[in-house]
Scaffold this motif. Structure first.
Motif, PDB file in Angstrom:
ATOM      1  N   THR A   1     -14.513  43.932   8.891  1.00 24.26           N
ATOM      2  CA  THR A   1     -13.896  42.810   9.796  1.00 24.26           C
ATOM      3  C   THR A   1     -15.612  42.123   9.097  1.00 24.26           C
ATOM      4  N   THR A   2     -14.444  40.370   9.740  1.00 24.27           N
ATOM      5  CA  THR A   2     -15.614  39.656   9.780  1.00 24.27           C
ATOM      6  C   THR A   2     -16.889  39.643  11.218  1.00 24.27           C
ATOM      7  N   GLN A   3     -16.595  40.231  11.941  1.00 24.65           N
ATOM      8  CA  GLN A   3     -17.624  41.010  13.357  1.00 24.65           C
ATOM      9  C   GLN A   3     -18.942  41.768  12.507  1.00 24.65           C
TER      10      GLN A   3
ATOM     11  N   LYS B   1     -20.954  40.017  10.190  1.00 26.96           N
ATOM     12  CA  LYS B   1     -22.070  39.165  11.224  1.00 26.96           C
ATOM     13  C   LYS B   1     -22.714  39.824  11.745  1.00 26.96           C
ATOM     14  N   ASN B   2     -22.882  41.139  12.503  1.00 27.54           N
ATOM     15  CA  ASN B   2     -23.470  41.842  13.069  1.00 27.54           C
ATOM     16  C   ASN B   2     -24.908  42.269  12.326  1.00 27.54           C
TER      17      ASN B   2
END
Length: 120
Positions: free
Chosen positions: A19-21, A24-25
Motif C-alpha cells: 500500500t502507499t501507506q 510512506k512508513n
C-alpha cells in the motif's frame, strides 16, 4: 538548519503489492525526520513469464532533513547513483532520483502553411 529540501525518488520495479501507506512508513522509518508528501504507484504492463504484477513507485518528499545520514543519501542520489531502502530485512528497494519525462515538441501538422494566414 532547514528542512526545506524537496526531492522525488523513483523505485523502478516493485514486484510485491504494497500500500502507499506502507511505502510512506518505510521511507519515514529509514530516513528519520524526512516527510513524505505523496506516494504514486504506476502499474506496468505484465511481461510474459513474470511472476506477478509490477509497479513503478514515485515517492515525493516535502522535506529532507540535514542530518549526517540524510546528507550522505542526498549527495548519493544527486550524484546519479542509487540508494537502497530496507523495508523488511533482507528485502529492499533500489531507489533513484526521479527524472521528469521530457516531452518532444512536435512540428506543425496543420493543413495550411502558418505564414499564409498572415500574408495579404
Amino acid at each position: 538548519m532547514t528542512d526545506s529540501r524537496k526531492v522525488t525518488l523513483c523505485i523502478p520495479r516493485v514486484v510485491e503489492s504494497h500500500t502507499t501507506q506502507f511505502i510512506k512508513n518505510a521511507f519515514e522509518r529509514a530516513i528519520p525526520r524526512a516527510k513524505v508528501l505523496n506516494v504514486t504507484m504506476v502499474n506496468k504492463q505484465q511481461k510474459e513469464g513474470a511472476k506477478g504484477p509490477e509497479s513503478r513507485v514515485f515517492v515525493e518528499f516535502s522535506s529532507w532533513p540535514e542530518t549526517d545520514k540524510a546528507n550522505f543519501l542526498w549527495d548519493r542520489i544527486h550524484a546519479s547513483s542509487s540508494i537502497k531502502v530496507v523495508y523488511a530485512y533482507p528485502k529492499f528497494w533500489k531507489c533513484f532520483l526521479a527524472r521528469p519525462r521530457v516531452r518532444v515538441k512536435r512540428a506543425w501538422q496543420g493543413g495550411n502553411d502558418v505564414l499564409s494566414d498572415f500574408v495579404e
